[in-house]
Design a protein around this motif. Structure first.
Motif, PDB file in Angstrom:
ATOM      1  N   ALA A 215       3.833   5.730  -5.547  1.00 28.98           N
ATOM      2  CA  ALA A 215       3.737   5.775  -7.005  1.00 28.98           C
ATOM      3  C   ALA A 215       2.769   6.868  -7.450  1.00 28.98           C
ATOM      4  CB  ALA A 215       3.289   4.419  -7.540  1.00 28.98           C
ATOM      5  N   PHE A 216       1.638   6.993  -6.761  1.00 30.16           N
ATOM      6  CA  PHE A 216       0.689   8.060  -7.085  1.00 30.16           C
ATOM      7  C   PHE A 216       1.313   9.428  -6.827  1.00 30.16           C
ATOM      8  CE2 PHE A 216      -2.829   4.848  -6.443  1.00 30.16           C
ATOM      9  CZ  PHE A 216      -3.243   4.879  -7.756  1.00 30.16           C
ATOM     10  N   ASP A 217       2.045   9.561  -5.717  1.00 31.96           N
ATOM     11  CA  ASP A 217       2.744  10.824  -5.432  1.00 31.96           C
ATOM     12  C   ASP A 217       3.740  11.141  -6.544  1.00 31.96           C
ATOM     13  OD1 ASP A 217       1.318  11.033  -3.110  1.00 31.96           O
ATOM     14  OD2 ASP A 217       2.933  10.349  -1.799  1.00 31.96           O
TER      15      ASP A 217
ATOM     16  N   ILE B 124      13.980  10.833  -4.413  1.00 30.49           N
ATOM     17  CA  ILE B 124      13.680  10.298  -3.080  1.00 30.49           C
ATOM     18  C   ILE B 124      12.601   9.224  -3.170  1.00 30.49           C
ATOM     19  CG2 ILE B 124      12.703  10.855  -0.815  1.00 30.49           C
ATOM     20  CD1 ILE B 124      14.036  13.585  -1.016  1.00 30.49           C
ATOM     21  N   ILE B 125      11.548   9.497  -3.949  1.00 26.33           N
ATOM     22  CA  ILE B 125      10.440   8.548  -4.085  1.00 26.33           C
ATOM     23  C   ILE B 125      10.919   7.241  -4.724  1.00 26.33           C
ATOM     24  CG2 ILE B 125       8.312   8.107  -5.389  1.00 26.33           C
ATOM     25  CD1 ILE B 125       7.513  11.002  -4.828  1.00 26.33           C
ATOM     26  N   VAL B 126      11.733   7.338  -5.765  1.00 22.80           N
ATOM     27  CA  VAL B 126      12.242   6.134  -6.439  1.00 22.80           C
ATOM     28  C   VAL B 126      13.074   5.292  -5.468  1.00 22.80           C
ATOM     29  CG1 VAL B 126      13.832   5.301  -8.208  1.00 22.80           C
ATOM     30  CG2 VAL B 126      12.177   7.094  -8.765  1.00 22.80           C
ATOM     31  N   LYS B 127      13.913   5.961  -4.659  1.00 24.89           N
ATOM     32  CA  LYS B 127      14.732   5.234  -3.678  1.00 24.89           C
ATOM     33  C   LYS B 127      13.859   4.557  -2.635  1.00 24.89           C
ATOM     34  CE  LYS B 127      19.023   7.929  -4.019  1.00 24.89           C
ATOM     35  NZ  LYS B 127      19.970   8.825  -3.292  1.00 24.89           N
TER      36      LYS B 127
ATOM     37  N   TYR C  57      13.134  21.041  -7.668  1.00 29.38           N
ATOM     38  CA  TYR C  57      12.504  20.446  -6.490  1.00 29.38           C
ATOM     39  C   TYR C  57      11.792  19.145  -6.862  1.00 29.38           C
ATOM     40  CZ  TYR C  57       9.214  19.711  -2.670  1.00 29.38           C
ATOM     41  OH  TYR C  57       8.490  19.159  -1.647  1.00 29.38           O
ATOM     42  N   CYS C  58      11.072  19.143  -7.971  1.00 30.41           N
ATOM     43  CA  CYS C  58      10.365  17.943  -8.414  1.00 30.41           C
ATOM     44  C   CYS C  58      11.332  16.803  -8.701  1.00 30.41           C
ATOM     45  CB  CYS C  58       9.534  18.246  -9.659  1.00 30.41           C
ATOM     46  SG  CYS C  58       8.066  19.259  -9.349  1.00 30.41           S
ATOM     47  N   ILE C  59      12.445  17.114  -9.343  1.00 32.50           N
ATOM     48  CA  ILE C  59      13.456  16.083  -9.628  1.00 32.50           C
ATOM     49  C   ILE C  59      13.998  15.503  -8.325  1.00 32.50           C
ATOM     50  CG2 ILE C  59      15.771  15.687 -10.564  1.00 32.50           C
ATOM     51  CD1 ILE C  59      15.091  17.736 -12.742  1.00 32.50           C
TER      52      ILE C  59
ATOM     53  N   GLU D  82       0.829  -1.200   0.000  1.00 32.30           N
ATOM     54  CA  GLU D  82       0.000   0.000   0.000  1.00 32.30           C
ATOM     55  C   GLU D  82       0.867   1.255   0.000  1.00 32.30           C
ATOM     56  OE1 GLU D  82      -2.445  -0.582   3.400  1.00 32.30           O
ATOM     57  OE2 GLU D  82      -3.688  -2.136   2.465  1.00 32.30           O
ATOM     58  N   SER D  83       1.967   1.220   0.746  1.00 29.03           N
ATOM     59  CA  SER D  83       2.886   2.361   0.768  1.00 29.03           C
ATOM     60  C   SER D  83       3.521   2.580  -0.608  1.00 29.03           C
ATOM     61  CB  SER D  83       3.986   2.137   1.820  1.00 29.03           C
ATOM     62  OG  SER D  83       3.443   2.063   3.122  1.00 29.03           O
ATOM     63  N   ILE D  84       3.851   1.482  -1.290  1.00 36.95           N
ATOM     64  CA  ILE D  84       4.434   1.578  -2.641  1.00 36.95           C
ATOM     65  C   ILE D  84       3.443   2.230  -3.595  1.00 36.95           C
ATOM     66  CG2 ILE D  84       5.184   0.233  -4.644  1.00 36.95           C
ATOM     67  CD1 ILE D  84       6.391  -1.777  -2.597  1.00 36.95           C
TER      68      ILE D  84
END
Length: 268
Positions: free
Chosen positions: A29-31, A95-98, A88-90, A23-25
């Motif tokens: 992914a949506f973020d 961070i999200i990918v990690k 900032y988005c990059i 669920e966290s993944i």
């Protein structure tokens, strides 16, 4: 006339291993998609502003507008804001990918461990996965005649000859000093389950915490630690359990299993 319909299922299903991480993944992914969408819009803004700065007359002619064919402060400000937003988005996407990569490793580790523990059901043991309690979750719970065991799964990337060793009450994974936070976490989870079962059943069940490291060689647990917590490769845990004396009769196992499953269905 339409008739009101409802689900034929009286209760929600029990959790599967790694469900909370799954669920966290999905949430991450949506973020990530939302941030990527924002970054795309900002990129178009920045591209337009850069073209306007480089070829103001051409852009004005192309748009057939009466924009001033020269650089203005507002143009520069919009360009700077767009550039900062893109950076900032990059940064956020990295961070999200990690995090997703780390969560996937943890989820897969929990599933591999669950495959080992699910085989214990053939021996009459009861196994639950991913019990969510407030702001934490218990990866696995095993109910046996030898006691109840809460299991925290920790999945880390490792070198070829990686080992889990111990220094005082700190866990060392290869060259990483994990400290004693995992031990404190696992002990807290076992105390919570013991307290919850005491409150719901009135019985004082013996609950032992364990930490497992799938894929790692784990050195023997120091005696002072072994008395209060087990730290093992998951394949070794069934043998440890069977070597313990029997302290719970079958009816009490079923009672505890009923109350745990009811908790999961009600609150998870």
């Amino acid at each position: 006339m339409k008739k009101n319909k409802k689900s034929p299922l009286k209760d929600p299903p029990l959790h599967t291993a790694g469900q909370s991480l799954d669920e966290s993944i999905r949430n991450l992914a949506f973020d990530g998609l939302a941030i990527f969408f924002i970054m795309t819009i900002l990129s178009f803004f920045l591209l337009f502003e850069l073209l306007y700065l480089a070829f103001p007359s051409l852009i004005v002619k192309w748009l057939n507008q009466t924009l001033p064919p020269h650089i203005t402060p507002i143009t520069i400000i919009i360009s700077i804001i767009s550039l900062i937003g893109i950076i900032y988005c990059i940064f956020r996407l990295i961070i999200i990918v990690k995090r997703i990569k780390s969560y996937k490793l943890g989820r897969d580790g929990e599933r591999i461990v669950a495959e080992i523990f699910d085989n214990l059901r053939e021996q009459g043991f009861v196994v639950f996965h991913d019990i969510v309690a407030g702001n934490f979750n218990i990866d696995h719970v095993i109910l046996t005649p030898h006691g109840i065991f809460t299991v925290e799964t920790k999945t880390y990337s490792k070198p070829h000859d990686g080992k889990i060793t111990f220094k005082d009450e700190n866990i060392i994974a290869g060259n990483m000093n994990l400290g004693n936070k995992i031990i404190v976490q696992a002990e807290f989870e076992s105390k919570w389950l013991k307290s919850t079962l005491k409150e719901s059943t009135g019985k004082n069940y013996p609950v032992m915490p364990a930490i497992v490291f799938p894929g790692w060689f784990v050195q023997p647990i120091p005696v002072h630690l072994k008395k209060k917590i087990w730290i093992l490769n998951p394949k070794a845990l069934p043998s440890f359990i069977k070597n313990e004396p029997k302290t719970i009769d079958e009816s009490d196992i079923h009672l505890a299993a009923y109350h745990i499953s009811r908790y999961i269905r009600m609150y998870n």
